[in-house]
Design an enzyme around this catalytic site. Structure first.
Site, PDB file in Angstrom:
ATOM      1  N   GLY A  86       1.305  -1.396   4.386  1.00 52.14           N
ATOM      2  CA  GLY A  86       1.514   0.042   4.075  1.00 52.14           C
ATOM      3  C   GLY A  86       2.466   0.681   4.865  1.00 52.14           C
ATOM      4  O   GLY A  86       3.816   0.821   4.591  1.00 52.14           O
ATOM      5  N   ASN A 137       0.772  -1.279   0.068  1.00 50.87           N
ATOM      6  CA  ASN A 137      -0.201   0.059  -0.038  1.00 50.87           C
ATOM      7  C   ASN A 137       1.024   1.247   0.030  1.00 50.87           C
ATOM      8  O   ASN A 137       1.785   1.374   0.875  1.00 50.87           O
ATOM      9  CB  ASN A 137      -0.782  -0.057   1.156  1.00 50.87           C
ATOM     10  CG  ASN A 137      -1.970   1.232   1.241  1.00 50.87           C
ATOM     11  OD1 ASN A 137      -1.468   2.190   1.142  1.00 50.87           O
ATOM     12  ND2 ASN A 137      -3.135   0.912   1.686  1.00 50.87           N
ATOM     13  N   THR A 150      -6.879   6.306   9.906  1.00 51.64           N
ATOM     14  CA  THR A 150      -6.649   5.233   8.917  1.00 51.64           C
ATOM     15  C   THR A 150      -8.145   4.413   8.880  1.00 51.64           C
ATOM     16  O   THR A 150      -8.828   4.656   9.959  1.00 51.64           O
ATOM     17  CB  THR A 150      -5.556   4.388   9.260  1.00 51.64           C
ATOM     18  OG1 THR A 150      -5.259   3.345   8.242  1.00 51.64           O
ATOM     19  CG2 THR A 150      -5.524   3.742  10.586  1.00 51.64           C
ATOM     20  N   THR A 151      -8.352   3.191   8.229  1.00 53.32           N
ATOM     21  CA  THR A 151      -9.387   2.447   8.351  1.00 53.32           C
ATOM     22  C   THR A 151      -9.391   1.863   9.592  1.00 53.32           C
ATOM     23  O   THR A 151      -8.902   0.963  10.054  1.00 53.32           O
ATOM     24  CB  THR A 151      -9.375   1.493   7.060  1.00 53.32           C
ATOM     25  OG1 THR A 151      -9.029   2.115   6.018  1.00 53.32           O
ATOM     26  CG2 THR A 151     -10.709   0.903   6.822  1.00 53.32           C
ATOM     27  N   HIS A 211      -5.706   3.569  -1.618  1.00 55.81           N
ATOM     28  CA  HIS A 211      -6.982   3.802  -1.183  1.00 55.81           C
ATOM     29  C   HIS A 211      -7.438   5.333  -1.414  1.00 55.81           C
ATOM     30  O   HIS A 211      -7.005   6.213  -1.124  1.00 55.81           O
ATOM     31  CB  HIS A 211      -7.070   4.037   0.551  1.00 55.81           C
ATOM     32  CG  HIS A 211      -8.267   4.025   1.106  1.00 55.81           C
ATOM     33  ND1 HIS A 211      -8.409   3.721   2.414  1.00 55.81           N
ATOM     34  CD2 HIS A 211      -9.439   4.363   0.395  1.00 55.81           C
ATOM     35  CE1 HIS A 211      -9.823   4.016   2.819  1.00 55.81           C
ATOM     36  NE2 HIS A 211     -10.597   4.381   1.722  1.00 55.81           N
ATOM     37  N   HIS A 267      -3.577  -4.729   7.796  1.00 54.39           N
ATOM     38  CA  HIS A 267      -3.763  -3.563   8.547  1.00 54.39           C
ATOM     39  C   HIS A 267      -2.740  -3.607   9.974  1.00 54.39           C
ATOM     40  O   HIS A 267      -3.037  -4.330  10.616  1.00 54.39           O
ATOM     41  CB  HIS A 267      -5.181  -3.153   9.037  1.00 54.39           C
ATOM     42  CG  HIS A 267      -5.248  -1.822   9.239  1.00 54.39           C
ATOM     43  ND1 HIS A 267      -5.039  -1.270  10.506  1.00 54.39           N
ATOM     44  CD2 HIS A 267      -5.949  -0.710   8.309  1.00 54.39           C
ATOM     45  CE1 HIS A 267      -5.177   0.407  10.465  1.00 54.39           C
ATOM     46  NE2 HIS A 267      -5.765   0.538   9.395  1.00 54.39           N
ATOM     47  N   GLY A 268      -1.837  -2.649  10.020  1.00 53.50           N
ATOM     48  CA  GLY A 268      -1.190  -2.580  11.256  1.00 53.50           C
ATOM     49  C   GLY A 268      -0.141  -3.478  11.316  1.00 53.50           C
ATOM     50  O   GLY A 268       0.665  -3.931  12.234  1.00 53.50           O
ATOM     51  N   ARG A 320       3.862  18.930   0.788  1.00 57.41           N
ATOM     52  CA  ARG A 320       4.318  20.094   0.318  1.00 57.41           C
ATOM     53  C   ARG A 320       3.572  20.476  -1.140  1.00 57.41           C
ATOM     54  O   ARG A 320       3.943  21.298  -1.645  1.00 57.41           O
ATOM     55  CB  ARG A 320       5.611  19.911  -0.097  1.00 57.41           C
ATOM     56  CG  ARG A 320       6.589  20.079   1.228  1.00 57.41           C
ATOM     57  CD  ARG A 320       6.719  21.729   1.862  1.00 57.41           C
ATOM     58  NE  ARG A 320       7.126  21.425   3.147  1.00 57.41           N
ATOM     59  CZ  ARG A 320       8.250  21.968   3.381  1.00 57.41           C
ATOM     60  NH1 ARG A 320       9.171  22.336   2.425  1.00 57.41           N
ATOM     61  NH2 ARG A 320       8.800  22.119   4.654  1.00 57.41           N
ATOM     62  N   ARG A 359      -9.699   7.883  -1.239  1.00 58.05           N
ATOM     63  CA  ARG A 359     -10.832   8.284  -0.042  1.00 58.05           C
ATOM     64  C   ARG A 359     -11.292   9.058  -0.588  1.00 58.05           C
ATOM     65  O   ARG A 359     -11.044   9.950  -1.391  1.00 58.05           O
ATOM     66  CB  ARG A 359      -9.702   8.715   1.159  1.00 58.05           C
ATOM     67  CG  ARG A 359      -9.055   7.426   1.721  1.00 58.05           C
ATOM     68  CD  ARG A 359      -8.596   8.080   2.930  1.00 58.05           C
ATOM     69  NE  ARG A 359      -9.571   8.436   4.014  1.00 58.05           N
ATOM     70  CZ  ARG A 359      -9.730   7.579   5.138  1.00 58.05           C
ATOM     71  NH1 ARG A 359      -8.834   6.506   5.247  1.00 58.05           N
ATOM     72  NH2 ARG A 359     -10.877   7.682   5.834  1.00 58.05           N
ATOM     73  N   ARG A 415      -7.358  12.613   0.621  1.00 57.76           N
ATOM     74  CA  ARG A 415      -6.467  13.289   1.413  1.00 57.76           C
ATOM     75  C   ARG A 415      -4.963  12.636   1.276  1.00 57.76           C
ATOM     76  O   ARG A 415      -3.998  13.218   1.386  1.00 57.76           O
ATOM     77  CB  ARG A 415      -6.720  12.704   2.923  1.00 57.76           C
ATOM     78  CG  ARG A 415      -6.432  11.247   3.258  1.00 57.76           C
ATOM     79  CD  ARG A 415      -6.761  11.166   4.728  1.00 57.76           C
ATOM     80  NE  ARG A 415      -7.937  11.362   5.387  1.00 57.76           N
ATOM     81  CZ  ARG A 415      -8.150  10.745   6.450  1.00 57.76           C
ATOM     82  NH1 ARG A 415      -7.391   9.792   6.973  1.00 57.76           N
ATOM     83  NH2 ARG A 415      -9.427  10.826   6.863  1.00 57.76           N
ATOM     84  N   ASP A 460      -0.076   4.535  -0.270  1.00 56.07           N
ATOM     85  CA  ASP A 460      -0.811   5.806   0.186  1.00 56.07           C
ATOM     86  C   ASP A 460       0.344   6.793   0.668  1.00 56.07           C
ATOM     87  O   ASP A 460      -0.160   7.938   0.617  1.00 56.07           O
ATOM     88  CB  ASP A 460      -1.919   5.559   1.092  1.00 56.07           C
ATOM     89  CG  ASP A 460      -3.040   4.647   0.336  1.00 56.07           C
ATOM     90  OD1 ASP A 460      -2.944   4.601  -0.662  1.00 56.07           O
ATOM     91  OD2 ASP A 460      -3.778   4.090   1.433  1.00 56.07           O
ATOM     92  N   HIS A 461       1.071   6.389   1.580  1.00 52.27           N
ATOM     93  CA  HIS A 461       1.870   7.274   2.363  1.00 52.27           C
ATOM     94  C   HIS A 461       2.886   7.975   1.734  1.00 52.27           C
ATOM     95  O   HIS A 461       3.439   8.913   2.209  1.00 52.27           O
ATOM     96  CB  HIS A 461       2.470   6.557   3.761  1.00 52.27           C
ATOM     97  CG  HIS A 461       1.463   6.012   4.766  1.00 52.27           C
ATOM     98  ND1 HIS A 461       0.460   6.983   4.712  1.00 52.27           N
ATOM     99  CD2 HIS A 461       1.386   5.428   5.987  1.00 52.27           C
ATOM    100  CE1 HIS A 461      -0.406   6.334   5.984  1.00 52.27           C
ATOM    101  NE2 HIS A 461       0.308   5.471   6.660  1.00 52.27           N
ATOM    102  N   GLU A 476      -8.503   0.283  -3.049  1.00 52.26           N
ATOM    103  CA  GLU A 476      -9.453   0.297  -1.821  1.00 52.26           C
ATOM    104  C   GLU A 476     -10.416   1.377  -1.912  1.00 52.26           C
ATOM    105  O   GLU A 476      -9.824   2.729  -2.324  1.00 52.26           O
ATOM    106  CB  GLU A 476      -8.590   0.418  -0.580  1.00 52.26           C
ATOM    107  CG  GLU A 476      -7.456  -0.801  -0.064  1.00 52.26           C
ATOM    108  CD  GLU A 476      -6.883  -0.399   1.077  1.00 52.26           C
ATOM    109  OE1 GLU A 476      -6.928   0.629   1.644  1.00 52.26           O
ATOM    110  OE2 GLU A 476      -5.818  -1.230   1.279  1.00 52.26           O
ATOM    111  N   GLU A 532     -10.799  -9.605   2.889  1.00 51.88           N
ATOM    112  CA  GLU A 532      -9.520  -9.304   3.493  1.00 51.88           C
ATOM    113  C   GLU A 532      -9.776  -9.023   5.249  1.00 51.88           C
ATOM    114  O   GLU A 532     -10.840  -8.241   5.691  1.00 51.88           O
ATOM    115  CB  GLU A 532      -9.000  -7.777   3.094  1.00 51.88           C
ATOM    116  CG  GLU A 532      -7.768  -7.535   3.637  1.00 51.88           C
ATOM    117  CD  GLU A 532      -6.988  -6.306   2.948  1.00 51.88           C
ATOM    118  OE1 GLU A 532      -7.156  -6.108   1.643  1.00 51.88           O
ATOM    119  OE2 GLU A 532      -6.348  -5.443   3.759  1.00 51.88           O
TER     120      GLU A 532
END
Ligand code: PXP
Length: 237
Positions: A212, A6, A99-100, A42, A190-191, A17, A44, A48, A8-9, A69, A150
């Protein structure tokens, strides 16, 4: 087990920026060169991190499996039908969450879920529902026609190393076996990090882990390629 990364980050950092760095497509390419099974993003409602143009560009990359996602909304369904990602994972979404935060309540909106997945399945998009390890949610998903769930590993990940770990882990394992008995294929995520991921091998027949935060965090110190390779090795056992 396969690894889906993932990214996303990478977009979260870029958006801090408002420019183009770090470039999300370069990140997707590096993951792909490490031979990961999927690139997960994801999209969203509030955009974001990942933007529409990001998913469109990743979708165009050759030999890259995009796992999108998304929330169960008309807007997202329309985007998925147009974009035709290889897979979609339907997730709950709250504007205020970091987060989710939990699995989707499929049981409580079963009719809507059945209608929602039908056109996606028709376009040969692999559909999964992101759910908590809960037998009611699993049996609801089995009625939708979606081939995958999932499992939300958040509770296990948070409990890892504490007195709560074993119960959270056994809940995950039991849920995976229960789902497989319904003919569902099981992913998880997740996590998960470089420590707690190892126990996923104790769960039979997990197909893919979607990870992710821990990978992108480690990439800051060792580079994305190294961070992905290390996690892929752990997934492959
Ligand atoms: N799977 C789903 C459905 C998610 O929503 C997320 C977080 O975006 C992940 C996996 C990955 O979680 P993490 O970033 O904690 O590895």
């Amino acid at each position: 087990m396969l690894l889906g990364v993932n990214i996303d980050h990478v977009a979260t950092l870029r958006n801090a920026r408002g420019g183009i760095d770090p470039d999300i497509i370069t990140a997707a390419r590096i993951c792909k060169e490490c031979d990961v099974a999927s690139i997960t993003t994801h999209l969203r409602e509030d955009r974001r991190h990942i933007k529409d143009a990001d998913v469109e560009a990743i979708r165009m990359l050759p030999r890259t499996r995009l796992n999108l996602e998304m929330a169960m909304t008309d807007e997202m369904q329309e985007i998925a039908l147009k974009l035709r990602p290889h897979a979609v994972c339907i997730v709950p979404e709250k504007r205020q969450e970091l987060t989710t935060e939990g699995g989707l309540d499929v049981e409580g909106q079963l009719d809507r879920a059945i209608k929602f997945v039908k056109p996606l399945l028709k376009k040969n998009i692999e559909v999964s529902f992101f759910i908590d390890p809960d037998v009611h949610q699993i049996s609801a998903v089995s009625k939708t026609g979606a081939p995958f769930i999932e499992l939300h590993t958040g509770r296990y990940s948070e409990a890892f190393g504490s007195g709560e770990e074993e119960k959270a882990f056994q809940d995950l394992k039991g849920a995976a076996i229960f789902a497989q008995n319904f003919g569902l294929k099981v992913n998880a995520g997740h996590g998960l990090n470089y420590h707690n991921v190892k126990r996923m091998h104790e769960i039979p027949h997990l197909v893919e882990l979607n990870i992710g935060h821990s990978i992108i965090a480690r990439a800051i110190f060792v580079g994305l390629e190294q961070a992905v390779k290390e996690m892929k090795a752990l997934c492959e056992g």
